[in-house]
Each structure stands twice: as structure tokens, then as C-alpha cells.
Design a protein around this motif. Structure first.
Motif: not given
Length: 63
Positions: A13-37
Motif C-alpha cells: 500500500y506504500a506504492d504511490g507515497e510521495g506522489e501527487t496529481p501533478e506527477d501525472y499531468p496528462s491522461i497519457q501519464h495516468k494510462i502509463e502508470k495504470a499499465v505499469e501497475v
């Protein structure tokens, strides 16, 4: 239920600690994170399950 079914799983559950919405500024960034997870989950578990509530987020994950 199968005898080899684990009583519990270790979830990080520590995955993503220290990250903020600004770390994923576009939908492409969010998709890449989802694919990685998702890829990590598929590599880590032999038969993963996906929780589906019928909402837009879980429907996208299921897709």
C-alpha cells in the motif's frame, strides 16, 4: 475453496507515497502508470482478480 488458496496476500500500500496529481499531468501519464501497475500484478500473481464495482474506473481497469 481450494487448499492452496492463500489466506491473505501481501499488498504494497506504500506504492504511490510521495506522489501527487501533478506527477501525472496528462491522461497519457495516468494510462502509463495504470499499465505499469497492472503489468506488475500480472507478473507477481498466477491468477489475479480484478475488483469491479461497475463504476468508470473499475470498468476501465476491467477493459
Amino acid at each position: 475453496m481450494s487448499d492452496d488458496f492463500p489466506a491473505s496476500v501481501d499488498v504494497d500500500y506504500a506504492d504511490g507515497e510521495g506522489e501527487t496529481p501533478e506527477d501525472y499531468p496528462s491522461i497519457q501519464h495516468k494510462i502509463e502508470k495504470a499499465v505499469e501497475v497492472t503489468r506488475r500484478g500480472l507478473e507477481q500473481y498466477d491468477n489475479p482478480a480484478v475488483m469491479w464495482t461497475g463504476g468508470k474506473d473499475s470498468t476501465l481497469t476491467l477493459y
